[in-house]
Design a protein around this motif. Structure first.
Motif, PDB file in Angstrom:
ATOM      1  N   SER A 134      23.907   1.335  52.965  1.00 58.61           N
ATOM      2  CA  SER A 134      22.701   0.503  53.092  1.00 58.61           C
ATOM      3  C   SER A 134      22.904  -0.937  52.626  1.00 58.61           C
ATOM      4  O   SER A 134      22.243  -1.856  53.123  1.00 58.61           O
ATOM      5  CB  SER A 134      21.541   1.134  52.317  1.00 58.61           C
ATOM      6  N   PRO A 190      21.632  10.105  58.114  1.00 61.90           N
ATOM      7  CA  PRO A 190      20.907   9.379  57.061  1.00 61.90           C
ATOM      8  C   PRO A 190      21.688   9.271  55.761  1.00 61.90           C
ATOM      9  O   PRO A 190      21.559   8.291  55.034  1.00 61.90           O
ATOM     10  CB  PRO A 190      19.627  10.198  56.880  1.00 61.90           C
ATOM     11  N   ASP A 191      22.518  10.270  55.458  1.00 59.77           N
ATOM     12  CA  ASP A 191      23.297  10.229  54.215  1.00 59.77           C
ATOM     13  C   ASP A 191      24.319   9.103  54.241  1.00 59.77           C
ATOM     14  O   ASP A 191      24.465   8.344  53.275  1.00 59.77           O
ATOM     15  CB  ASP A 191      23.977  11.579  53.968  1.00 59.77           C
ATOM     16  N   ARG A 215      14.530  11.930  56.313  1.00 59.45           N
ATOM     17  CA  ARG A 215      14.583  11.668  57.747  1.00 59.45           C
ATOM     18  C   ARG A 215      13.640  12.584  58.523  1.00 59.45           C
ATOM     19  O   ARG A 215      12.899  12.150  59.407  1.00 59.45           O
ATOM     20  CB  ARG A 215      16.032  11.852  58.224  1.00 59.45           C
ATOM     21  N   HIS A 230      22.633  14.510  47.699  1.00 59.43           N
ATOM     22  CA  HIS A 230      22.202  13.262  48.327  1.00 59.43           C
ATOM     23  C   HIS A 230      21.970  13.464  49.812  1.00 59.43           C
ATOM     24  O   HIS A 230      20.971  13.001  50.375  1.00 59.43           O
ATOM     25  CB  HIS A 230      23.270  12.188  48.097  1.00 59.43           C
ATOM     26  N   ARG A 231      22.881  14.171  50.466  1.00 59.31           N
ATOM     27  CA  ARG A 231      22.706  14.427  51.895  1.00 59.31           C
ATOM     28  C   ARG A 231      21.453  15.242  52.152  1.00 59.31           C
ATOM     29  O   ARG A 231      20.695  14.946  53.077  1.00 59.31           O
ATOM     30  CB  ARG A 231      23.932  15.163  52.435  1.00 59.31           C
ATOM     31  N   MET A 282      18.419  12.989  51.841  1.00 60.71           N
ATOM     32  CA  MET A 282      18.297  12.035  52.955  1.00 60.71           C
ATOM     33  C   MET A 282      17.858  12.726  54.248  1.00 60.71           C
ATOM     34  O   MET A 282      17.075  12.172  55.015  1.00 60.71           O
ATOM     35  CB  MET A 282      19.629  11.317  53.168  1.00 60.71           C
ATOM     36  N   SER A 341      20.707  -3.837  54.421  1.00 66.45           N
ATOM     37  CA  SER A 341      19.412  -4.140  53.800  1.00 66.45           C
ATOM     38  C   SER A 341      19.118  -5.632  53.738  1.00 66.45           C
ATOM     39  O   SER A 341      17.955  -6.039  53.712  1.00 66.45           O
ATOM     40  CB  SER A 341      19.349  -3.525  52.391  1.00 66.45           C
ATOM     41  N   TRP A 390      20.649   5.900  61.103  1.00 67.30           N
ATOM     42  CA  TRP A 390      19.956   6.598  60.018  1.00 67.30           C
ATOM     43  C   TRP A 390      19.284   7.865  60.542  1.00 67.30           C
ATOM     44  O   TRP A 390      19.249   8.880  59.852  1.00 67.30           O
ATOM     45  CB  TRP A 390      18.911   5.689  59.370  1.00 67.30           C
ATOM     46  N   ASP A 428      22.585   5.630  54.265  1.00 66.55           N
ATOM     47  CA  ASP A 428      22.064   5.296  52.940  1.00 66.55           C
ATOM     48  C   ASP A 428      23.195   4.812  52.031  1.00 66.55           C
ATOM     49  O   ASP A 428      23.025   3.845  51.283  1.00 66.55           O
ATOM     50  CB  ASP A 428      21.368   6.509  52.323  1.00 66.55           C
ATOM     51  N   THR A 429      24.356   5.451  52.112  1.00 66.26           N
ATOM     52  CA  THR A 429      25.505   4.997  51.332  1.00 66.26           C
ATOM     53  C   THR A 429      25.940   3.602  51.776  1.00 66.26           C
ATOM     54  O   THR A 429      26.384   2.787  50.961  1.00 66.26           O
ATOM     55  CB  THR A 429      26.675   5.984  51.485  1.00 66.26           C
TER      56      THR A 429
END
Length: 355
Positions: free
Chosen positions: A147, A140-141, A328, A320-321, A324, A151, A136, A144-145
């Motif tokens: 995740s 991070p992008d 970060r 989104h990127r 993220m 999670s 991440w 997150d996709t």
């Protein structure tokens, strides 16, 4: 595996231009199955070291232990999970495969595998959290996709006894199927030979569920053939700066073949822009993991959404990127402040004690 710089400056990739964009088609071939012909293995380890990979001019390296094929890998992971009565949470065994695929290593797969075999379920959960945090900070992008694959490890107190038992059984089964040998090479070409995430998805998801979702994973040999035909071999025509798009990517099987074909031409896939769209969150998560494992570079994006309803998701993926990366960077700044405050407190305490 070549790692990205910590807190890498990802920037924003240039939008694909029509004259430099290759849209990878989605063939109508059936889903993967145990009946798919498997490539013949060389007769001896010595032959394996010099046998060129199909469709390329590059030799296969000789593994310390010969990894199993993709179908067998998927069957062992699925068998371990269901055999231990893990339940219907596919994201857990897929997350275990993703954790091993993403674990940073530099050619010591056997030692690492021996260490991992001694871990209990709670320690494995910590590994899942750590590898997600590690990547991440770098991508991070993509994490997150992906995740959904990680999670569940934050819900340790909610996991049942059966799930904890199945987590350890699946982790060991993936290790015994040589997962680390597939993804632990310094050369990304070797890490891209098999799509572990696709085989795991195919084996874990029931045939009826796949049919209901319209999920048909294309055989890798078919992907290899199509990628070679579409991209061609003319270095004057195809070069770094092109974009490759897959509107129904699954876990990225066509990207895998395209990347290998580019490498066989002496081109670095990280110099291209890659954009995958996929409606199934688990498959999109697997694709995001593969983008990292396969070394597709900082200009690779994965979006989860309905291509037929929304068409291109490029703008959403870039936003989104950006979000993220900002999140970060904010976390990095807060950690730096916390570290600085801690150091000041230590210095003040030291001065007070000296006085």
């Amino acid at each position: 595996m070549e790692q990205l710089d910590l807190f890498a400056d990802l920037g924003e990739p240039e939008a694909p231009k029509s004259e430099k964009t290759i849209t990878l088609p989605k063939p109508t071939a059936g889903q993967w199955a145990s009946t798919v012909a498997k490539p013949q293995q060389p007769a001896s380890p010595a032959a394996a070291a010099t046998t060129p990979a199909v469709g390329t001019g590059r030799p296969r390296s000789e593994f310390t232990l010969r990894p199993v094929d993709g179908a067998t890998f998927g069957e062992r992971v699925s068998g371990a999970w269901h055999g231990a009565h893990g339940g219907n949470r596919m994201e857990i065994p897929l997350g275990i495969v993703a954790t091993l695929a993403l674990w940073p290593q530099k050619g010591y797969a056997r030692t690492l595998a021996d260490f991992f075999r001694g871990l209990d379920a709670h320690q494995i959960l910590q590994c899942v959290r750590e590898v997600a945090a590690y990547w991440w900070m770098r991508r991070p992008d993509l994490i997150d996709t992906a995740s959904v694959l990680f999670s569940w490890a934050d819900e340790e107190e909610k996991l049942t006894k059966n799930e904890l038992h199945a987590i350890r059984a699946t982790f060991r089964a993936a290790l015994d199927a040589n997962a680390l040998d597939h993804t632990g090479h310094a050369d990304p070409y070797m890490n891209t030979e098999i799509d572990l995430m696709s085989w795991a998805v195919t084996s874990l998801r029931h045939k009826t569920a796949r049919e209901g979702l319209g999920e048909y994973h294309t055989p890798p040999d078919v992907c290899d053939m199509m990628a070679a035909q579409i991209i061609g071999t003319d270095r004057e025509t195809i070069h770094e700066g092109y974009s490759l798009l897959d509107p129904c990517a699954g876990t990225g099987g066509m990207f895998r073949s395209a990347a290998q074909h580019l490498r066989s031409l002496g081109l670095d896939p990280a110099g291209f822009t890659w954009f995958a769209q996929e409606i199934d969150p688990l498959a999109a998560a697997g694709c995001a993991v593969n983008v990292i494992v396969w070394g597709l570079g900082k200009n690779a994006l994965v979006a989860c959404g309905d291509t037929l309803a929304e068409h291109s998701l490029w703008t959403r993926a870039v936003k989104h990127r950006r979000a993220m990366v900002e999140l970060r960077d904010d976390a990095r700044a807060q950690m730096a402040i916390a570290y600085a405050l801690g150091r000041v407190e230590q210095l003040v305490s030291g001065v007070a004690e000296a006085a």
